[in-house]
Write a protein that holds these residues in place. Structure first.
Motif, PDB file in Angstrom:
ATOM      1  N   SER A 248       0.847  -1.202   0.000  1.00 26.65           N
ATOM      2  CA  SER A 248       0.000   0.000   0.000  1.00 26.65           C
ATOM      3  C   SER A 248       0.879   1.246   0.000  1.00 26.65           C
ATOM      4  CB  SER A 248      -0.917   0.012   1.226  1.00 26.65           C
ATOM      5  OG  SER A 248      -0.145   0.010   2.421  1.00 26.65           O
ATOM      6  N   GLY A 249       0.229   2.413  -0.075  1.00 22.47           N
ATOM      7  CA  GLY A 249       0.943   3.680   0.010  1.00 22.47           C
ATOM      8  C   GLY A 249       1.912   3.893  -1.134  1.00 22.47           C
ATOM      9  N   PRO A 250       3.036   4.573  -0.869  1.00 22.40           N
ATOM     10  CA  PRO A 250       4.022   4.848  -1.920  1.00 22.40           C
ATOM     11  C   PRO A 250       4.546   3.590  -2.596  1.00 22.40           C
ATOM     12  CG  PRO A 250       4.468   6.194   0.011  1.00 22.40           C
ATOM     13  CD  PRO A 250       3.390   5.234   0.405  1.00 22.40           C
ATOM     14  N   ALA A 251       4.666   2.494  -1.843  1.00 20.03           N
ATOM     15  CA  ALA A 251       5.151   1.244  -2.447  1.00 20.03           C
ATOM     16  C   ALA A 251       4.198   0.753  -3.525  1.00 20.03           C
ATOM     17  CB  ALA A 251       5.337   0.181  -1.372  1.00 20.03           C
ATOM     18  N   LEU A 252       2.895   0.882  -3.294  1.00 22.63           N
ATOM     19  CA  LEU A 252       1.914   0.473  -4.292  1.00 22.63           C
ATOM     20  C   LEU A 252       1.988   1.390  -5.513  1.00 22.63           C
ATOM     21  CD1 LEU A 252      -0.422  -1.394  -5.052  1.00 22.63           C
ATOM     22  CD2 LEU A 252      -1.985   0.194  -3.917  1.00 22.63           C
ATOM     23  N   THR A 253       2.154   2.691  -5.275  1.00 22.17           N
ATOM     24  CA  THR A 253       2.290   3.636  -6.387  1.00 22.17           C
ATOM     25  C   THR A 253       3.493   3.296  -7.244  1.00 22.17           C
ATOM     26  OG1 THR A 253       1.299   5.397  -5.053  1.00 22.17           O
ATOM     27  CG2 THR A 253       2.532   6.065  -7.006  1.00 22.17           C
ATOM     28  N   MET A 254       4.641   3.019  -6.608  1.00 21.36           N
ATOM     29  CA  MET A 254       5.850   2.701  -7.361  1.00 21.36           C
ATOM     30  C   MET A 254       5.722   1.371  -8.094  1.00 21.36           C
ATOM     31  SD  MET A 254       7.705   5.313  -7.061  1.00 21.36           S
ATOM     32  CE  MET A 254       6.221   6.300  -6.833  1.00 21.36           C
ATOM     33  N   THR A 255       4.976   0.431  -7.515  1.00 23.19           N
ATOM     34  CA  THR A 255       4.739  -0.845  -8.193  1.00 23.19           C
ATOM     35  C   THR A 255       3.964  -0.620  -9.488  1.00 23.19           C
ATOM     36  OG1 THR A 255       4.705  -2.027  -6.076  1.00 23.19           O
ATOM     37  CG2 THR A 255       3.716  -3.137  -7.964  1.00 23.19           C
ATOM     38  N   VAL A 256       2.926   0.214  -9.412  1.00 18.87           N
ATOM     39  CA  VAL A 256       2.126   0.506 -10.602  1.00 18.87           C
ATOM     40  C   VAL A 256       2.953   1.261 -11.636  1.00 18.87           C
ATOM     41  CG1 VAL A 256       0.139   1.802 -11.466  1.00 18.87           C
ATOM     42  CG2 VAL A 256      -0.066   0.454  -9.367  1.00 18.87           C
ATOM     43  N   LEU A 296       0.019   6.462 -18.352  1.00 14.79           N
ATOM     44  CA  LEU A 296       0.668   6.447 -17.037  1.00 14.79           C
ATOM     45  C   LEU A 296      -0.166   7.148 -15.966  1.00 14.79           C
ATOM     46  CD1 LEU A 296       4.553   6.870 -17.306  1.00 14.79           C
ATOM     47  CD2 LEU A 296       3.314   5.466 -15.677  1.00 14.79           C
ATOM     48  N   PRO A 297      -0.586   8.400 -16.200  1.00 13.06           N
ATOM     49  CA  PRO A 297      -1.415   9.030 -15.167  1.00 13.06           C
ATOM     50  C   PRO A 297      -2.739   8.324 -14.962  1.00 13.06           C
ATOM     51  CG  PRO A 297      -1.337  10.403 -17.144  1.00 13.06           C
ATOM     52  CD  PRO A 297      -0.307   9.331 -17.310  1.00 13.06           C
ATOM     53  N   LEU A 298      -3.318   7.770 -16.026  1.00 17.17           N
ATOM     54  CA  LEU A 298      -4.577   7.032 -15.869  1.00 17.17           C
ATOM     55  C   LEU A 298      -4.377   5.792 -15.007  1.00 17.17           C
ATOM     56  CD1 LEU A 298      -6.072   7.245 -19.483  1.00 17.17           C
ATOM     57  CD2 LEU A 298      -6.871   8.432 -17.427  1.00 17.17           C
ATOM     58  N   ALA A 299      -3.257   5.089 -15.212  1.00 13.16           N
ATOM     59  CA  ALA A 299      -2.975   3.895 -14.416  1.00 13.16           C
ATOM     60  C   ALA A 299      -2.852   4.232 -12.946  1.00 13.16           C
ATOM     61  CB  ALA A 299      -1.684   3.227 -14.923  1.00 13.16           C
ATOM     62  N   VAL A 300      -2.128   5.311 -12.644  1.00 12.81           N
ATOM     63  CA  VAL A 300      -1.927   5.692 -11.248  1.00 12.81           C
ATOM     64  C   VAL A 300      -3.237   6.212 -10.629  1.00 12.81           C
ATOM     65  CG1 VAL A 300      -0.667   7.223  -9.687  1.00 12.81           C
ATOM     66  CG2 VAL A 300       0.521   6.132 -11.587  1.00 12.81           C
ATOM     67  N   LEU A 301      -3.961   7.043 -11.379  1.00  6.95           N
ATOM     68  CA  LEU A 301      -5.184   7.652 -10.834  1.00  6.95           C
ATOM     69  C   LEU A 301      -6.272   6.611 -10.575  1.00  6.95           C
ATOM     70  CD1 LEU A 301      -5.400  10.929 -12.940  1.00  6.95           C
ATOM     71  CD2 LEU A 301      -5.015  10.757 -10.484  1.00  6.95           C
ATOM     72  N   PHE A 302      -6.409   5.647 -11.490  1.00  8.98           N
ATOM     73  CA  PHE A 302      -7.505   4.697 -11.354  1.00  8.98           C
ATOM     74  C   PHE A 302      -7.151   3.512 -10.452  1.00  8.98           C
ATOM     75  CE2 PHE A 302      -9.096   6.870 -15.143  1.00  8.98           C
ATOM     76  CZ  PHE A 302     -10.452   6.941 -14.842  1.00  8.98           C
TER      77      PHE A 302
END
Length: 304
Positions: A248-256, A296-302
């Motif tokens: 979760s958190g930043p780790a999940l963002t970096m994974t995506v 990229l932004p769509l992947a992170v936002l959704f």
């Protein structure tokens, strides 16, 4: 996030403009690319992993999520090889689809990580480097040896190409030094840090210079398969698996982000050297890099 992404793509566009305007000659770009690949980016990986507090990061969960995602996409492609062959996709073209579907642009990923989460983001992305790069290099070399038209690499040459990959040896060295970080001389860590700071900007300029907009063709089956698998399926898979592992958190963002960035520009050179469809690889790389500005932004936002 959008500001970081726009900044990254502005630097890429600058690299493309420098090449088109002839401000940096093609021969000089080769030297810059080698400097970035062999020296600057290994410095980022070594310094980041050496000084990171890995005990507080979900190293195994994040790494496993990305590795499993790669293996799933690779298995789907290998299973669909007969169908693609019947659709007119030859062996060399298949290797370009494969590379375009599983490889990732480390330059873009690290730049995005630094822009989104600073040093913590870079550390998390370095974990992705350590997890993904060895597997990807082994798989892509083996697939090219099996399906491309070039002369297959022998076992010794294959092992050598993997062992001497800058991202592999730098990941290993960074993880080893991490165990002795309390004893590392400040002068050495500062030296490696200074070298690494140049990597993000120069690396993105190299990505831009490698784009060939003249190679853009009307999207065909090969382009579409690689685009959908890399820019859509891979990030969704990585997010789903990471959530199951409790990331979760930043780790999940970096994974995506690691899963959603376009394919590596180095894939073209591997395709050219080992008998793959290098022109198709260039087209896939360019299309994905341009489309990633939206995906990229769509992947992170959704997904986050």
């Amino acid at each position: 996030m959008l500001a970081s992404l726009i900044a990254v793509f502005l630097v890429i566009a600058t690299g493309w403009a420098l090449k088109v305007r002839g401000i940096v000659s093609p021969t000089h770009w080769l030297g810059v690319e080698r400097l970035t690949y062999q020296v600057l980016f290994p410095a980022v990986v070594i310094h980041t992993l050496a000084v990171a507090d890995l005990s507080r990061l979900p190293v195994l969960a994040m790494g496993a999520s990305l590795v499993i995602s790669i293996l799933v996409v690779a298995s789907l492609l290998l299973a669909s090889r007969p169908l693609l062959a019947r659709a007119g996709v030859g062996g060399p073209a298949f290797t370009s689809i494969f590379q375009g579907s599983v490889r990732w642009n480390t330059f873009v990923a690290l730049a995005m990580a630094a822009g989104l989460n600073g040093r913590d983001g870079t550390t998390l992305m370095a974990i992705a480097v350590a997890a993904m790069i060895p597997l990807l290099n082994v798989m892509c070399v083996l697939v090219l040896a099996r399906y491309a038209n070039g002369r297959p690499m022998g076992a010794a040459a294959t092992i050598k190409s993997i062992a001497f990959n800058p991202f592999i040896w730098s990941s290993a060295l960074g993880l080893i030094l991490n165990q002795f970080q309390a004893y590392l001389p400040a002068a050495i860590t500062t030296y490696v840090d200074i070298m690494g700071r140049a990597a993000l900007g120069v690396g993105l300029l190299v990505v831009g210079a490698s784009l060939d907009l003249r190679s853009l063709a009307r999207p065909r089956l090969a382009h579409c398969v690689a685009i959908v698998l890399k820019l859509v399926v891979m990030p969704v898979l990585a997010w789903t698996i990471a959530r199951q592992f409790g990331v979760s958190g930043p780790a999940l963002t970096m994974t995506v982000v690691a899963a959603a960035v376009p394919t590596a520009t180095a894939a073209y050179f591997l395709a050219r050297d080992l008998g793959g469809d290098a022109p198709l690889m260039a087209e896939i790389t360019t299309l994905q890099t341009l489309l990633a500005l939206a995906t990229l932004p769509l992947a992170v936002l959704f997904l986050i």
